[in-house]
Scaffold this motif. Structure first.
Motif, mmCIF file in Angstrom:
data_model
loop_
_atom_site.group_PDB
_atom_site.id
_atom_site.type_symbol
_atom_site.label_atom_id
_atom_site.label_comp_id
_atom_site.label_asym_id
_atom_site.label_seq_id
_atom_site.Cartn_x
_atom_site.Cartn_y
_atom_site.Cartn_z
ATOM 1 N N GLU A 1 4.273 7.729 -1.394
ATOM 2 C CA GLU A 1 4.968 7.266 -0.192
ATOM 3 C C GLU A 1 4.588 5.834 0.142
ATOM 4 O O GLU A 1 3.400 5.475 0.114
ATOM 5 C CB GLU A 1 4.586 8.182 0.988
ATOM 6 C CG GLU A 1 5.071 7.731 2.340
ATOM 7 C CD GLU A 1 4.439 8.506 3.488
ATOM 8 O OE1 GLU A 1 5.127 8.669 4.520
ATOM 9 O OE2 GLU A 1 3.277 8.923 3.360
ATOM 10 N N PHE A 2 5.583 5.022 0.465
ATOM 11 C CA PHE A 2 5.328 3.665 0.939
ATOM 12 C C PHE A 2 4.597 3.719 2.281
ATOM 13 O O PHE A 2 4.941 4.515 3.162
ATOM 14 C CB PHE A 2 6.641 2.912 1.096
ATOM 15 C CG PHE A 2 6.529 1.636 1.882
ATOM 16 C CD1 PHE A 2 6.928 1.580 3.200
ATOM 17 C CD2 PHE A 2 6.018 0.496 1.284
ATOM 18 C CE1 PHE A 2 6.827 0.406 3.928
ATOM 19 C CE2 PHE A 2 5.903 -0.686 2.001
ATOM 20 C CZ PHE A 2 6.315 -0.727 3.333
ATOM 21 N N VAL A 3 3.605 2.848 2.453
ATOM 22 C CA VAL A 3 2.862 2.777 3.702
ATOM 23 C C VAL A 3 3.049 1.425 4.377
ATOM 24 O O VAL A 3 3.421 1.357 5.547
ATOM 25 C CB VAL A 3 1.355 3.032 3.465
ATOM 26 C CG1 VAL A 3 0.573 2.845 4.763
ATOM 27 C CG2 VAL A 3 1.124 4.421 2.896
ATOM 28 N N ALA A 4 2.773 0.347 3.639
ATOM 29 C CA ALA A 4 2.820 -0.984 4.247
ATOM 30 C C ALA A 4 3.009 -2.026 3.162
ATOM 31 O O ALA A 4 2.657 -1.800 1.997
ATOM 32 C CB ALA A 4 1.548 -1.276 5.034
ATOM 33 N N ALA A 5 3.553 -3.169 3.553
ATOM 34 C CA ALA A 5 3.755 -4.273 2.617
ATOM 35 C C ALA A 5 3.534 -5.594 3.327
ATOM 36 O O ALA A 5 3.698 -5.691 4.551
ATOM 37 C CB ALA A 5 5.155 -4.226 2.015
ATOM 38 N N ILE A 6 3.196 -6.594 2.535
ATOM 39 C CA ILE A 6 2.980 -7.932 3.084
ATOM 40 C C ILE A 6 3.527 -8.956 2.096
ATOM 41 O O ILE A 6 3.405 -8.797 0.875
ATOM 42 C CB ILE A 6 1.479 -8.161 3.382
ATOM 43 C CG1 ILE A 6 1.256 -9.442 4.158
ATOM 44 C CG2 ILE A 6 0.643 -8.120 2.108
ATOM 45 C CD1 ILE A 6 -0.136 -9.556 4.773
ATOM 46 N N SER A 7 4.143 -9.990 2.636
ATOM 47 C CA SER A 7 4.713 -11.028 1.780
ATOM 48 C C SER A 7 3.606 -11.874 1.149
ATOM 49 O O SER A 7 2.452 -11.825 1.581
ATOM 50 C CB SER A 7 5.644 -11.918 2.605
ATOM 51 O OG SER A 7 4.892 -12.587 3.621
ATOM 52 N N SER A 8 3.961 -12.663 0.163
ATOM 53 C CA SER A 8 2.953 -13.479 -0.516
ATOM 54 C C SER A 8 2.308 -14.489 0.425
ATOM 55 O O SER A 8 1.135 -14.830 0.267
ATOM 56 C CB SER A 8 3.565 -14.195 -1.715
ATOM 57 O OG SER A 8 4.589 -15.070 -1.306
ATOM 58 N N TRP B 1 0.864 -1.186 0.000
ATOM 59 C CA TRP B 1 0.000 0.000 0.000
ATOM 60 C C TRP B 1 0.901 1.235 0.000
ATOM 61 O O TRP B 1 1.873 1.296 0.762
ATOM 62 C CB TRP B 1 -0.907 0.030 1.229
ATOM 63 C CG TRP B 1 -2.062 -0.913 1.173
ATOM 64 C CD1 TRP B 1 -2.138 -2.145 1.743
ATOM 65 C CD2 TRP B 1 -3.314 -0.693 0.521
ATOM 66 N NE1 TRP B 1 -3.356 -2.713 1.478
ATOM 67 C CE2 TRP B 1 -4.113 -1.835 0.730
ATOM 68 C CE3 TRP B 1 -3.859 0.365 -0.228
ATOM 69 C CZ2 TRP B 1 -5.407 -1.969 0.229
ATOM 70 C CZ3 TRP B 1 -5.144 0.228 -0.727
ATOM 71 C CH2 TRP B 1 -5.906 -0.918 -0.494
ATOM 72 N N PHE B 2 0.540 2.178 -0.839
ATOM 73 C CA PHE B 2 1.233 3.450 -0.931
ATOM 74 C C PHE B 2 0.202 4.563 -0.840
ATOM 75 O O PHE B 2 -1.004 4.323 -0.995
ATOM 76 C CB PHE B 2 1.979 3.551 -2.273
ATOM 77 C CG PHE B 2 3.168 2.645 -2.379
ATOM 78 C CD1 PHE B 2 3.019 1.279 -2.555
ATOM 79 C CD2 PHE B 2 4.459 3.154 -2.312
ATOM 80 C CE1 PHE B 2 4.120 0.422 -2.643
ATOM 81 C CE2 PHE B 2 5.563 2.322 -2.415
ATOM 82 C CZ PHE B 2 5.387 0.961 -2.579
ATOM 83 N N ARG B 3 0.677 5.775 -0.607
ATOM 84 C CA ARG B 3 -0.240 6.915 -0.601
ATOM 85 C C ARG B 3 0.445 8.127 -1.215
ATOM 86 O O ARG B 3 1.674 8.229 -1.196
ATOM 87 C CB ARG B 3 -0.726 7.229 0.818
ATOM 88 C CG ARG B 3 0.348 7.665 1.780
ATOM 89 C CD ARG B 3 -0.228 7.755 3.192
ATOM 90 N NE ARG B 3 0.786 8.152 4.175
ATOM 91 C CZ ARG B 3 0.581 8.168 5.484
ATOM 92 N NH1 ARG B 3 -0.603 7.819 5.985
ATOM 93 N NH2 ARG B 3 1.542 8.548 6.301
ATOM 94 N N VAL C 1 -4.496 9.935 -1.450
ATOM 95 C CA VAL C 1 -5.000 8.847 -2.286
ATOM 96 C C VAL C 1 -4.157 7.621 -1.982
ATOM 97 O O VAL C 1 -2.923 7.695 -2.023
ATOM 98 C CB VAL C 1 -4.925 9.197 -3.778
ATOM 99 C CG1 VAL C 1 -5.393 8.010 -4.627
ATOM 100 C CG2 VAL C 1 -5.756 10.434 -4.074
ATOM 101 N N TYR C 2 -4.824 6.524 -1.668
ATOM 102 C CA TYR C 2 -4.141 5.290 -1.313
ATOM 103 C C TYR C 2 -4.193 4.312 -2.479
ATOM 104 O O TYR C 2 -5.265 4.084 -3.065
ATOM 105 C CB TYR C 2 -4.779 4.674 -0.075
ATOM 106 C CG TYR C 2 -4.377 5.370 1.194
ATOM 107 C CD1 TYR C 2 -4.843 6.644 1.500
ATOM 108 C CD2 TYR C 2 -3.500 4.764 2.096
ATOM 109 C CE1 TYR C 2 -4.454 7.312 2.653
ATOM 110 C CE2 TYR C 2 -3.102 5.422 3.254
ATOM 111 C CZ TYR C 2 -3.587 6.690 3.521
ATOM 112 O OH TYR C 2 -3.193 7.337 4.674
ATOM 113 N N TYR C 3 -3.036 3.731 -2.780
ATOM 114 C CA TYR C 3 -2.894 2.807 -3.903
ATOM 115 C C TYR C 3 -2.403 1.454 -3.404
ATOM 116 O O TYR C 3 -1.525 1.386 -2.544
ATOM 117 C CB TYR C 3 -1.874 3.328 -4.898
ATOM 118 C CG TYR C 3 -2.183 4.662 -5.515
ATOM 119 C CD1 TYR C 3 -1.786 5.846 -4.901
ATOM 120 C CD2 TYR C 3 -2.872 4.738 -6.723
ATOM 121 C CE1 TYR C 3 -2.063 7.079 -5.473
ATOM 122 C CE2 TYR C 3 -3.146 5.970 -7.307
ATOM 123 C CZ TYR C 3 -2.746 7.127 -6.667
ATOM 124 O OH TYR C 3 -3.023 8.347 -7.242
ATOM 125 N N CYS C 4 -2.932 0.383 -3.982
ATOM 126 C CA CYS C 4 -2.342 -0.922 -3.716
ATOM 127 C C CYS C 4 -1.474 -1.319 -4.913
ATOM 128 O O CYS C 4 -1.659 -0.817 -6.027
ATOM 129 C CB CYS C 4 -3.397 -1.974 -3.411
ATOM 130 S SG CYS C 4 -4.436 -2.433 -4.800
#
Length: 125
Positions: free
Chosen positions: A46-53, A36-38, A93-96
């Motif tokens: 800007e980077f917000v959060a990440a999750i592995s597969s 997730w970025f915003r 604005v939040y982007y995946c």
């Protein structure tokens, strides 16, 4: 064709909560790390959060640690961002995003190939 579709944005008061969802199609979701970025007007994304597969490993930017939680459901091809204790500075604005990874425990802060169209989050009283 790959599609990432965010939903769940909106207007919320400071201290409130929102849960963003990102539905993914056109790829083997369980092989992809998600992020997730915003982006706010006039600022860089800007980077917000990440999750592995696998969903086991997560990563957060310092400003959201303890307030945001990223999760995924590989049976629904969906990644989520639970946002609590929202602040006006979270307005954006939040982007995946999605990127294929060889390891099931890799998270990424950059280098994503696929992006959604974004959903607006506004935190204001």
């Amino acid at each position: 064709q790959v599609h990432l579709v965010e939903s769940g944005g909106g207007l919320v008061r400071p201290g409130g909560s929102l849960r963003l969802s990102c539905a993914v199609s056109g790829l083997t979701f369980s092989n992809y790390a998600m992020g997730w970025f915003r982006q706010n007007s006039g600022k860089e994304r800007e980077f917000v959060a990440a999750i592995s597969s696998s969903g086991v490993v997560t990563d957060y930017v310092d400003s959201v640690k303890g307030r945001f939680t990223i999760s995924r459901d590989n049976t629904k091809n969906t990644v989520y961002l639970q946002m609590n204790s929202l602040r006006p500075e979270d307005t954006a604005v939040y982007y995946c995003s999605a990127e294929r990874t060889l390891s099931r425990w890799t998270t990424l802060r950059r280098g994503y190939a696929y992006w959604g169209q974004g959903t607006q989050v506004t935190v204001s009283s």
